[in-house]
Design an enzyme around this catalytic site. Structure first.
Site, PDB file in Angstrom:
ATOM      1  N   ASP A  96       0.801  -1.153   0.042  1.00  0.00           N
ATOM      2  CA  ASP A  96       0.018  -0.149  -0.152  1.00  0.00           C
ATOM      3  C   ASP A  96       0.816   1.100  -0.156  1.00  0.00           C
ATOM      4  O   ASP A  96       0.639   2.067  -0.897  1.00  0.00           O
ATOM      5  CB  ASP A  96      -1.020  -0.025   1.199  1.00  0.00           C
ATOM      6  CG  ASP A  96      -0.404  -0.231   2.512  1.00  0.00           C
ATOM      7  OD1 ASP A  96       0.578  -0.622   2.600  1.00  0.00           O
ATOM      8  OD2 ASP A  96      -1.136  -0.105   3.664  1.00  0.00           O
ATOM      9  N   ASP A  99       7.050   3.726   3.634  1.00  0.00           N
ATOM     10  CA  ASP A  99       6.983   4.972   4.541  1.00  0.00           C
ATOM     11  C   ASP A  99       8.663   5.005   4.825  1.00  0.00           C
ATOM     12  O   ASP A  99       9.483   5.442   4.327  1.00  0.00           O
ATOM     13  CB  ASP A  99       6.240   4.600   5.602  1.00  0.00           C
ATOM     14  CG  ASP A  99       6.053   5.559   6.719  1.00  0.00           C
ATOM     15  OD1 ASP A  99       6.392   6.764   6.425  1.00  0.00           O
ATOM     16  OD2 ASP A  99       6.024   5.209   7.908  1.00  0.00           O
TER      17      ASP A  99
HETATM   18  P1  IMP Z   1       7.517   1.111   6.680  1.00  0.00           P
HETATM   19  O1  IMP Z   1       8.129  -0.041   7.057  1.00  0.00           O
HETATM   20  O2  IMP Z   1       7.897   2.332   7.515  1.00  0.00           O
HETATM   21  O3  IMP Z   1       7.857   1.800   5.161  1.00  0.00           O
HETATM   22  O4  IMP Z   1       6.198   1.199   6.753  1.00  0.00           O
HETATM   23  C1  IMP Z   1       5.121   0.571   5.813  1.00  0.00           C
HETATM   24  C2  IMP Z   1       3.955   0.037   6.378  1.00  0.00           C
HETATM   25  O5  IMP Z   1       3.483   0.955   7.510  1.00  0.00           O
HETATM   26  C3  IMP Z   1       2.882   0.321   5.548  1.00  0.00           C
HETATM   27  O6  IMP Z   1       2.909  -0.964   4.728  1.00  0.00           O
HETATM   28  C4  IMP Z   1       1.488   0.509   6.281  1.00  0.00           C
HETATM   29  O7  IMP Z   1       0.996  -0.714   6.602  1.00  0.00           O
HETATM   30  C5  IMP Z   1       2.263   1.444   7.445  1.00  0.00           C
HETATM   31  N1  IMP Z   1       2.167   2.809   7.190  1.00  0.00           N
HETATM   32  C6  IMP Z   1       3.038   3.632   7.022  1.00  0.00           C
HETATM   33  N2  IMP Z   1       2.431   4.863   6.793  1.00  0.00           N
HETATM   34  C7  IMP Z   1       1.175   5.076   6.916  1.00  0.00           C
HETATM   35  C8  IMP Z   1       0.160   5.817   6.696  1.00  0.00           C
HETATM   36  O8  IMP Z   1       0.195   6.978   6.302  1.00  0.00           O
HETATM   37  N3  IMP Z   1      -0.994   5.306   6.897  1.00  0.00           N
HETATM   38  C9  IMP Z   1      -1.361   3.999   7.139  1.00  0.00           C
HETATM   39  N4  IMP Z   1      -0.517   3.028   7.209  1.00  0.00           N
HETATM   40  C10 IMP Z   1       0.752   3.620   7.080  1.00  0.00           C
HETATM   41 MG    MG Z   2       0.966  -2.721   5.639  1.00  0.00          MG
END
Ligand code: IMP
Ligand code: MG
Length: 174
Positions: A96, A99
């Site tokens: 999705d 981040d």
């Molecule tokens: P990362 O490991 O920080 O890249 O996080 C990725 C995961 O965190 C995504 O697959 C989402 O499930 C969740 N996430 C990060 N940012 C958001 C947001 O703005 N809204 C909802 N879920 C988020």
């Molecule tokens: Mg996720």
């Protein structure tokens, strides 16, 4: 009110998802494609995306969640890993949102351990500002600002995944 107006509408999402699917169809014609959706967040994007892809494919899912330990490290736990033997396959990971990049970095390494013949990543949303780990992303729907986004599969504490558009989640003013 918790939920505001769409920042990206249903129509804008569908146009973008079709665009991504068209690129993917071209890139993967004549390939042994397996598309892996990372749950839960990608479920809506994944199901729209694959129905617009015209090249033959198989699907599977991967269930993972990440816990942020501090601003630059996190732990990722995998609860379900695709059953299909990925060795020699063309794997497309679908998520999705990227981040910090910690989750996709970890998942990417796990998939690479299986020796696929290729591995690409497709995300609907990219929150570039927040990246702490560099991850090569091949298909990006929209770049989004550093705000918490919900809807179209994305949650806040497991809620709001069913909203059909993307919107910014704001906690109530105290
Ligand atoms: P990362 O490991 O920080 O890249 O996080 C990725 C995961 O965190 C995504 O697959 C989402 O499930 C969740 N996430 C990060 N940012 C958001 C947001 O703005 N809204 C909802 N879920 C988020
Ligand atoms: Mg996720």
């Amino acid at each position: 009110m918790f939920i505001g107006k769409p920042i990206i509408s249903e129509e804008q999402i569908q146009i973008k998802v079709k665009e991504l699917a068209n690129r993917i169809s071209k890139d993967y014609s004549q390939r042994d494609l397996i598309v892996i959706g990372i749950l839960k967040g990608s479920f809506m994007f994944f199901s729209d995306l694959i129905r617009y892809i015209k090249s033959p494919l198989k699907i599977d899912f991967l269930i993972a969640s990440s816990y942020l330990k501090d601003s630059s490290s996190g732990e990722v736990k995998i609860y379900y890993f695709p059953r299909e033997n990925l060795t020699g396959k063309d794997v497309l990971l679908v998520d999705d949102i990227i981040d910090t990049g910690i989750s996709l970095h970890f998942i990417r390494e796990k998939i690479l351990d299986m020796n696929p013949s290729s591995l690409k990543i497709c995300v609907l949303l990219d929150k570039k500002e927040r990246r702490v780990v560099d991850v090569p992303v091949d298909y990006v729907g929209f770049s989004v600002p550093n705000k918490f986004i919900v809807g179209y599969g994305l949650d806040y504490q497991e809620m709001f995944r069913n909203i059909p558009y993307l919107t910014i989640f704001k906690k109530e003013a105290k």
